[in-house]
Design a protein around this motif. Structure first.
Motif: not given
Length: 155
Positions: A2-6, A8, A38-39, A42-43, A60, A62
């Motif tokens: 994931t990126d810094e914004a959450g 995927l 994962s955030p 997402v998890r 989610v 992405w």
């Protein structure tokens, strides 16, 4: 990943981790891979999906690195509802490129966000299971879990 914004950016099965790390290095060369969870959203979505809630991954967020054509295919994959399938020819028609069946197949196979971008829902024109980078047994399992109809490919 994931990126810094959450959002995927990449997901694949653990047995494809080495190949996924190569892919990440090619598409996100400046990304610093940091081990961690994962955030939570997402998890929770993945946990719900694998507990049988077939639509749990639809929310989610992405974002993928790909060509405009690949992105168009991947976005179209997200229009196939859980529990349903679409042929490669049907997917090509859905994006307005009915003669691009092979290109659609290649884009489908290059999907970096497996399961969330549901490339496993694409089957043969005759309704049979066909290629899946994560293996046909895994594709069968995902489709069965989602309640999708398909037939076994002729041996």
């Amino acid at each position: 990943m994931t990126d810094e914004a959450g959002a995927l950016r990449a997901f694949n099965w653990t047995d494809y981790e080495a190949a996924m790390k190569v892919w990440i290095g090619r598409h996100y060369p400046k990304a610093a891979l940091v081990e961690g969870r994962s955030p939570p959203a997402v998890r929770r979505a993945f946990e719900a999906y694998f507990a049988g809630e077939a639509r749990a991954l639809e929310a989610v967020p992405w974002q993928a690195s790909g060509t405009p054509f690949q992105l168009k295919v991947w976005e179209a994959l997200c229009t196939i509802p859980a529990g349903e399938t679409l042929s490669y020819a049907g997917l090509a028609a859905r994006i307005g490129r009915p003669t691009a069946v092979r290109a659609v197949g290649h884009a489908n196979g290059a999907n970096p966000v497996a399961v969330v971008v549901p490339c496993h829902r694409v089957i043969g024109t005759d309704g049979s299971l066909t290629g899946y980078g994560g293996s046909l047994p895994r594709k069968r399992w995902l489709l069965e879990m989602e309640g999708a109809a398909f037939r076994e490919a002729a041996a």
